[in-house]
Write an enzyme that holds these catalytic residues in place. Structure first.
Site, mmCIF file in Angstrom:
data_model
loop_
_atom_site.group_PDB
_atom_site.id
_atom_site.type_symbol
_atom_site.label_atom_id
_atom_site.label_comp_id
_atom_site.label_asym_id
_atom_site.label_seq_id
_atom_site.Cartn_x
_atom_site.Cartn_y
_atom_site.Cartn_z
ATOM 1 N N CYS B 99 0.904 -1.141 0.000
ATOM 2 C CA CYS B 99 0.000 0.000 0.000
ATOM 3 C C CYS B 99 0.952 1.203 0.000
ATOM 4 C CB CYS B 99 -0.834 -0.014 1.267
ATOM 5 S SG CYS B 99 -2.041 1.301 1.286
ATOM 6 N N GLU B 207 -6.685 12.217 -5.017
ATOM 7 C CA GLU B 207 -7.019 13.570 -4.582
ATOM 8 C C GLU B 207 -6.358 14.633 -5.458
ATOM 9 O OE1 GLU B 207 -8.010 14.380 -0.250
ATOM 10 O OE2 GLU B 207 -5.964 15.106 -0.390
ATOM 11 N N HIS B 238 -3.526 7.105 -3.280
ATOM 12 C CA HIS B 238 -3.244 6.204 -2.161
ATOM 13 C C HIS B 238 -3.945 4.873 -2.420
ATOM 14 C CE1 HIS B 238 -3.985 5.047 2.319
ATOM 15 N NE2 HIS B 238 -2.893 4.474 1.859
ATOM 16 N N HIS B 332 4.350 2.012 1.768
ATOM 17 C CA HIS B 332 4.355 2.116 3.233
ATOM 18 C C HIS B 332 3.868 0.852 3.966
ATOM 19 C CE1 HIS B 332 0.520 4.782 2.601
ATOM 20 N NE2 HIS B 332 0.130 3.541 2.782
ATOM 21 N N GLY B 382 -2.786 12.849 4.489
ATOM 22 C CA GLY B 382 -3.620 13.185 5.646
ATOM 23 C C GLY B 382 -5.040 12.746 5.393
ATOM 24 N N HIS B 407 3.539 7.604 7.912
ATOM 25 C CA HIS B 407 2.915 7.406 6.592
ATOM 26 C C HIS B 407 1.621 8.183 6.416
ATOM 27 C CE1 HIS B 407 -0.118 4.968 8.473
ATOM 28 N NE2 HIS B 407 -0.564 4.465 7.363
ATOM 29 N N GLY B 408 1.041 8.670 7.524
ATOM 30 C CA GLY B 408 -0.240 9.365 7.410
ATOM 31 C C GLY B 408 -0.510 10.118 8.693
#
Lengths: 182, 484
Positions: B99, B207, B238, B332, B382, B407-408
């Site tokens: 991922c 996005e 993502h 990640h 995010g 990673h986020g």
């Protein structure tokens, strides 16, 4: 109503509730609980086990009922069960020496069919019994995934072994706890 | 609420849980006071379990975006030495193998894109299949799936899904070597064969973002990556290896449960099932895992090919003149063999990153020439409301965290709770008022991803900046989102 149920599960559950439940009293709660115990069509999504994924508990008066409820809980995450028409049929036969492994394998099969054949199911005719080993024969009824027909939810990636539990209770009924990766 | 008194504070943002009981090493956590106070209790238990695994080196690490998973916490990093019985664990990588995040730049500005944002997001929604069981528009034969598994993004470029120069802009050039597709089950093949080029669901997204001048923290590096003019538009993706990777992880978890007794390995959680890296089982998983990782690199490659087509259609220009170049692609959820110095000795370690990004600094030989001076880009997604970050890796990360960072932003609320607080259609309207146009395959899925369900990403980023593990380059704000 059980706390923590999702919309899909709530709607599925609500269909089976006595009509006057909204005018609730202690006596009616008792009646409802008895009704719930008799029908055993409930499952609930659990809080406090995972934040990123989903955990659920399903039970049944026997293994067939518990397996059915666990299947509904799994499918209920991926779509509103009411919107999956039971028009395509798959049959399935599984055996395992361990009842937990059999449940895990059965739920994994649902995840597999979702990807490999784009099928979701809303009705299950299950027979789970113990002879020399645990045996499952299943008729699964559902439809191909179609966002224009179904209210889709979240993709289940896998049935994890995290906090995975299957147990028979004192009253001989069965209960399981499953965490799914989404 | 976590009792921080049980932890030893090493620096402003580094905390240590001392080694005790079966732990082979201590556990270390990166976080500001606020992040540590709010950290999910399960994270402490899960990372302590990781510290008990054979062959673990130095410390089990938790990034500031850590939250509870199964087996490893998400945001967990651990390195194992195969020469000391070190293991490989599917639960230390996650079901969604590789991922990851990909970031694409454009030459467009918000002024040019905002008036067309609905049309653009809708075209992206049409071009990139998303949601439960989404099928892709690349029909693969079994032989082609094998090639994808062994060649990764390179297969896509060879077959017209991308540009030759794309490969230089990907972690590992978009392909982990020595992947062996003979280790893949028939079930994994059946789950993955129709899914190349699909987004999936959950927290996966595509996005449209912009970089406002006030959110650029390192102008020189931003410029080097192609972020050159005010309010420039970028696209972030993502997603991972879809059903293919999920099934490979499931298959090997089962296999490993059955072999641990043979290797006298005991784990505290069934999801930590593992095998020695140098065992036949460990090697089989490593080879299969690399196939899934390559599938994920290819998946994101096909997606950005379709993103380019969407931009071409909406803006009536070719992708080259729209400047749709890749800034970088990071994995990640992965395990990799990397060299590190431990107690003064150079070792080849199996570094597991589960919800953690590689953060190599300038001069690292694993990086392409283009990134040699800057360090590798680190793409941190995010929540869809709060925005994302582009950072660069540092030498300190290589010395302190096995070259790893966050990673986020990390969840802080369960999916059920989030859905109880907001309905998906209402959230869509609220986001539109904030200037973020969203198309989703599922309203309930949208509600689960509401911004309030996540930690404050700024606090997470600040932690790793203070720690010197990664350096912010630009913060990116969303204006359009496709949600699986």
């Amino acid at each position: 109503m059980t706390a923590g149920t999702t919309d899909a599960a709530f709607r599925f559950h609500a269909r089976h509730l006595p009509r006057q439940l909204h005018k609730i009293s202690r006596a009616q709660i008792f009646i409802y609980r008895r009704w719930e115990n008799e029908h055993m069509t409930t499952f609930r999504y659990l809080e406090g086990i995972t934040e990123a994924d989903y955990a659920f508990e399903a039970s049944g008066k026997d293994l067939s009922e518990m397996f059915t409820n666990a299947a509904l809980a799994t499918e209920g995450l991926m779509a509103d069960l009411k919107t999956i028409k039971p028009i395509k049929k798959k049959t399935l036969g599984l055996t395992n020496e361990d009842v937990g492994k059999l449940l895990h394998e059965f739920l994994e099969e649902l995840v597999f069919l979702k990807d490999a054949e784009t099928l979701l199911f809303s009705k299950f005719k299950l027979d789970v019994k113990k002879e020399k080993v645990y045996m499952l024969s299943a008729e699964l009824l559902g439809d191909n995934i179609d966002a224009t027909k179904q209210h889709l939810g979240i993709d289940v990636k896998a049935i994890t072994l995290h906090e995975f539990k299957v147990e028979q209770l004192k009253d001989k009924s069965w209960r399981c706890q499953v965490v799914v990766d989404v | 609420m976590t009792d921080l008194k049980k932890l030893k504070r090493i620096s402003e943002v580094l905390w240590e849980m001392p080694q005790e009981g079966d732990m082979h090493v201590p556990a270390r956590f990166y976080g500001t006071d606020k992040i540590m106070r709010d950290m999910d209790d399960q994270v402490f238990k899960q990372i302590a379990n990781v510290a008990c695994l054979p062959g673990i080196q130095t410390a089990a690490l938790c990034m500031p975006d850590a939250h509870s998973g199964y087996g490893f916490p998400i945001g967990g990093v651990a390195a194992f030495d195969p020469e000391e019985g070190g293991i490989i664990s599917p639960g230390g990588i996650g079901f969604d193998i590789n991922c990851g995040m990909r970031l694409l730049k454009t030459n467009l500005t918000i002024k040019e894109v905002q008036p067309k944002i609905k049309e653009l997001v809708h075209q992206l929604f049409l071009n990139v299949p998303a949601g439960v069981g989404g099928e892709g528009n690349v029909a693969l034969t079994r032989e082609q799936l094998r090639q994808v598994s062994e060649q990764g993004a390179g297969w896509c470029v060879k077959n017209g899904y991308g540009w030759k120069q794309d490969l230089e802009r990907l972690e590992e050039y978009g392909c982990l070597k020595d992947a062996d597709a003979s280790k893949i089950s028939d079930r994994a093949i059946k789950r993955g064969i129709n899914q190349l080029g699909t987004l999936g669901s959950g927290n996966h997204y595509l996005e449209v973002q912009f970089a406002s001048p006030k959110n650029i923290f390192d102008e020189k590096i931003a410029k080097h990556f192609g972020i050159t003019h005010p309010d420039q538009i970028l696209v972030m993706v993502h997603c991972g290896s879809r059903g293919y990777g999920h099934q490979i992880c499931s298959d090997f978890l089962k296999d490993f449960e059955g072999v641990m007794a043979k290797y006298k390995i005991h784990v505290r959680d069934r999801e930590l099932a593992c095998a020695p890296f140098n065992s036949p089982e460990g090697q089989a998983y490593h080879n299969a895992m690399r196939c899934a990782a390559n599938f994920a690199f290819a998946n994101r490659q096909v997606i950005i090919h379709n993103v380019r087509s969407a931009f071409e259609k909406v803006f009536s220009k070719d992708a080259e003149s729209l400047g749709l170049d890749i800034i970088y692609d990071v994995a990640h959820n992965i395990a990799k063999l990397e060299k590190y110095k431990v107690d003064g000795k150079k070792k080849d370690l199996v570094v597991h990153r589960k919800g953690a990004t590689r953060s190599f600094g300038p001069g690292n030989p694993a990086l392409a020439k283009f990134y040699q001076e800057t360090g590798q880009p680190v793409i941190v997604g995010g929540s869809m409301e709060t925005g994302s970050y582009l950072l660069v890796g540092t030498k300190k990360a290589e010395e302190e965290t096995f070259g790893s960072t966050m990673h986020g932003s990390g969840r802080t609320m369960s999916r059920t709770q989030a859905k109880q607080m907001v309905k998906g259609d209402q959230l869509q309207k609220d986001m539109a008022k904030k200037g973020i146009y969203v198309e989703a395959t599922s309203f309930s899925g949208l509600a689960e991803e509401a911004g309030f369900a996540y930690k404050d990403i700024n606090e997470v980023i600040r932690t790793m900046e203070i720690a010197g593990i990664s350096k912010p380059v630009v913060q990116l704000k969303p204006i359009g989102n496709v949600k699986g």
